[in-house]
Design a protein around this motif. Sequence first.
Motif, PDB file in Angstrom:
ATOM      1  N   ARG A 196       0.833  -1.210   0.000  1.00  0.00           N
ATOM      2  CA  ARG A 196       0.000   0.000   0.000  1.00  0.00           C
ATOM      3  C   ARG A 196       0.866   1.258   0.000  1.00  0.00           C
ATOM      4  O   ARG A 196       0.577   2.216  -0.715  1.00  0.00           O
ATOM      5  CB  ARG A 196      -0.945  -0.024   1.215  1.00  0.00           C
ATOM      6  N   GLU A 197       1.937   1.250   0.751  1.00  0.00           N
ATOM      7  CA  GLU A 197       2.781   2.447   0.848  1.00  0.00           C
ATOM      8  C   GLU A 197       3.571   2.730  -0.439  1.00  0.00           C
ATOM      9  O   GLU A 197       4.165   3.799  -0.588  1.00  0.00           O
ATOM     10  CB  GLU A 197       3.723   2.377   2.057  1.00  0.00           C
ATOM     11  N   ASP A 198       3.562   1.813  -1.395  1.00  0.00           N
ATOM     12  CA  ASP A 198       4.221   2.037  -2.683  1.00  0.00           C
ATOM     13  C   ASP A 198       3.365   2.886  -3.619  1.00  0.00           C
ATOM     14  O   ASP A 198       3.858   3.377  -4.640  1.00  0.00           O
ATOM     15  CB  ASP A 198       4.499   0.704  -3.394  1.00  0.00           C
ATOM     16  N   PHE A 199       2.087   3.029  -3.285  1.00  0.00           N
ATOM     17  CA  PHE A 199       1.152   3.666  -4.219  1.00  0.00           C
ATOM     18  C   PHE A 199       1.463   5.130  -4.509  1.00  0.00           C
ATOM     19  O   PHE A 199       1.316   5.576  -5.648  1.00  0.00           O
ATOM     20  CB  PHE A 199      -0.295   3.528  -3.732  1.00  0.00           C
ATOM     21  N   GLN A 211      14.789   2.675  -1.057  1.00  0.00           N
ATOM     22  CA  GLN A 211      13.904   3.499  -1.875  1.00  0.00           C
ATOM     23  C   GLN A 211      13.257   2.667  -2.972  1.00  0.00           C
ATOM     24  O   GLN A 211      13.909   1.821  -3.588  1.00  0.00           O
ATOM     25  CB  GLN A 211      14.679   4.636  -2.539  1.00  0.00           C
ATOM     26  N   VAL A 212      11.988   2.940  -3.241  1.00  0.00           N
ATOM     27  CA  VAL A 212      11.306   2.326  -4.376  1.00  0.00           C
ATOM     28  C   VAL A 212      11.722   3.090  -5.624  1.00  0.00           C
ATOM     29  O   VAL A 212      11.611   4.319  -5.673  1.00  0.00           O
ATOM     30  CB  VAL A 212       9.775   2.359  -4.174  1.00  0.00           C
ATOM     31  N   VAL A 213      12.215   2.357  -6.626  1.00  0.00           N
ATOM     32  CA  VAL A 213      12.752   2.996  -7.825  1.00  0.00           C
ATOM     33  C   VAL A 213      11.907   2.733  -9.064  1.00  0.00           C
ATOM     34  O   VAL A 213      12.172   3.298 -10.123  1.00  0.00           O
ATOM     35  CB  VAL A 213      14.217   2.564  -8.077  1.00  0.00           C
ATOM     36  N   PHE A 229      -2.698   0.020 -10.287  1.00  0.00           N
ATOM     37  CA  PHE A 229      -1.895  -0.531  -9.185  1.00  0.00           C
ATOM     38  C   PHE A 229      -2.540  -1.826  -8.660  1.00  0.00           C
ATOM     39  O   PHE A 229      -1.876  -2.840  -8.496  1.00  0.00           O
ATOM     40  CB  PHE A 229      -1.808   0.532  -8.081  1.00  0.00           C
ATOM     41  N   GLY A 230      -3.846  -1.762  -8.431  1.00  0.00           N
ATOM     42  CA  GLY A 230      -4.569  -2.941  -7.947  1.00  0.00           C
ATOM     43  C   GLY A 230      -4.581  -4.076  -8.953  1.00  0.00           C
ATOM     44  O   GLY A 230      -4.447  -5.247  -8.587  1.00  0.00           O
ATOM     45  N   SER A 231      -4.721  -3.753 -10.229  1.00  0.00           N
ATOM     46  CA  SER A 231      -4.724  -4.821 -11.226  1.00  0.00           C
ATOM     47  C   SER A 231      -3.347  -5.444 -11.366  1.00  0.00           C
ATOM     48  O   SER A 231      -3.223  -6.659 -11.544  1.00  0.00           O
ATOM     49  CB  SER A 231      -5.239  -4.329 -12.578  1.00  0.00           C
ATOM     50  N   HIS A 232      -2.291  -4.638 -11.252  1.00  0.00           N
ATOM     51  CA  HIS A 232      -0.932  -5.194 -11.276  1.00  0.00           C
ATOM     52  C   HIS A 232      -0.767  -6.231 -10.162  1.00  0.00           C
ATOM     53  O   HIS A 232      -0.266  -7.327 -10.383  1.00  0.00           O
ATOM     54  CB  HIS A 232       0.111  -4.097 -11.076  1.00  0.00           C
ATOM     55  N   ALA A 233      -1.178  -5.850  -8.963  1.00  0.00           N
ATOM     56  CA  ALA A 233      -1.060  -6.762  -7.816  1.00  0.00           C
ATOM     57  C   ALA A 233      -1.965  -7.974  -7.989  1.00  0.00           C
ATOM     58  O   ALA A 233      -1.587  -9.105  -7.672  1.00  0.00           O
ATOM     59  CB  ALA A 233      -1.397  -6.010  -6.526  1.00  0.00           C
ATOM     60  N   THR A 286       7.346  -4.554  -7.168  1.00  0.00           N
ATOM     61  CA  THR A 286       7.943  -3.266  -6.834  1.00  0.00           C
ATOM     62  C   THR A 286       9.454  -3.467  -6.852  1.00  0.00           C
ATOM     63  O   THR A 286       9.950  -4.504  -6.388  1.00  0.00           O
ATOM     64  CB  THR A 286       7.498  -2.808  -5.431  1.00  0.00           C
ATOM     65  N   VAL A 287      10.179  -2.502  -7.396  1.00  0.00           N
ATOM     66  CA  VAL A 287      11.640  -2.569  -7.438  1.00  0.00           C
ATOM     67  C   VAL A 287      12.177  -1.597  -6.389  1.00  0.00           C
ATOM     68  O   VAL A 287      11.863  -0.417  -6.405  1.00  0.00           O
ATOM     69  CB  VAL A 287      12.183  -2.217  -8.835  1.00  0.00           C
ATOM     70  N   GLU A 288      12.971  -2.137  -5.498  1.00  0.00           N
ATOM     71  CA  GLU A 288      13.500  -1.373  -4.365  1.00  0.00           C
ATOM     72  C   GLU A 288      15.026  -1.408  -4.394  1.00  0.00           C
ATOM     73  O   GLU A 288      15.625  -2.449  -4.651  1.00  0.00           O
ATOM     74  CB  GLU A 288      12.986  -2.034  -3.082  1.00  0.00           C
ATOM     75  N   ASP A 289      15.633  -0.285  -4.129  1.00  0.00           N
ATOM     76  CA  ASP A 289      17.087  -0.193  -4.028  1.00  0.00           C
ATOM     77  C   ASP A 289      17.520  -0.870  -2.729  1.00  0.00           C
ATOM     78  O   ASP A 289      17.066  -0.488  -1.655  1.00  0.00           O
ATOM     79  CB  ASP A 289      17.510   1.279  -4.047  1.00  0.00           C
TER      80      ASP A 289
END
Length: 172
Positions: free
Chosen positions: A24-27, A79-81, A55-59, A71-74
């Motif tokens: 949720r916090e990635d939105f 950090q979400v990149v 976002f919801g359909s991706h998940a 989600t891609v995170e460093d």
Amino acid sequence: MADTFTASVPRLQTERLILREYRREDFELFADHLADAESSAFLGSADRATAWRIFGSHAGLWMLHGAGWWTVEDKQTGQVVGCVGAFFREQATVMELGWNTYRAFWGQGMANEAAAAILQYVFEVRGEPKVRALITTGNESSRRVAERLGMVYEMETELNGRAINSYMLEHA
């Protein structure tokens, strides 16, 4: 319960990145990316409500096909990149790859690194025979990512009324 179905998103790692489930916090960053005209130039910009549906359909694709978006995170900063996906469109029989890097992280090779990790997962774990990437004409950054992955131009096709280029890679 025998009727319970659970979907899980595999966590993948590269040298610099963690590919993980959407949270949720990635939105906020996702919505900002789609609202930014420059960032979404090849995707089509989206207002907040539309971004939430995407976002919801991706998940949710994980529930339908056991494949979807990460989600891609460093690793170093947390950090979400951006995001990266391996998924099927409604009528598709070939898995599609997709990638988006948020503008603050453009030009750092993160899309290529994340896409290479999902390509390996798709071929080695899922056993998919081939993959496709649909790339809007003029999106040179995404074209270069596809080519670095070994994908080759297949044909021009149409997606949502727009001309789009299809790149393909068969598993060796």
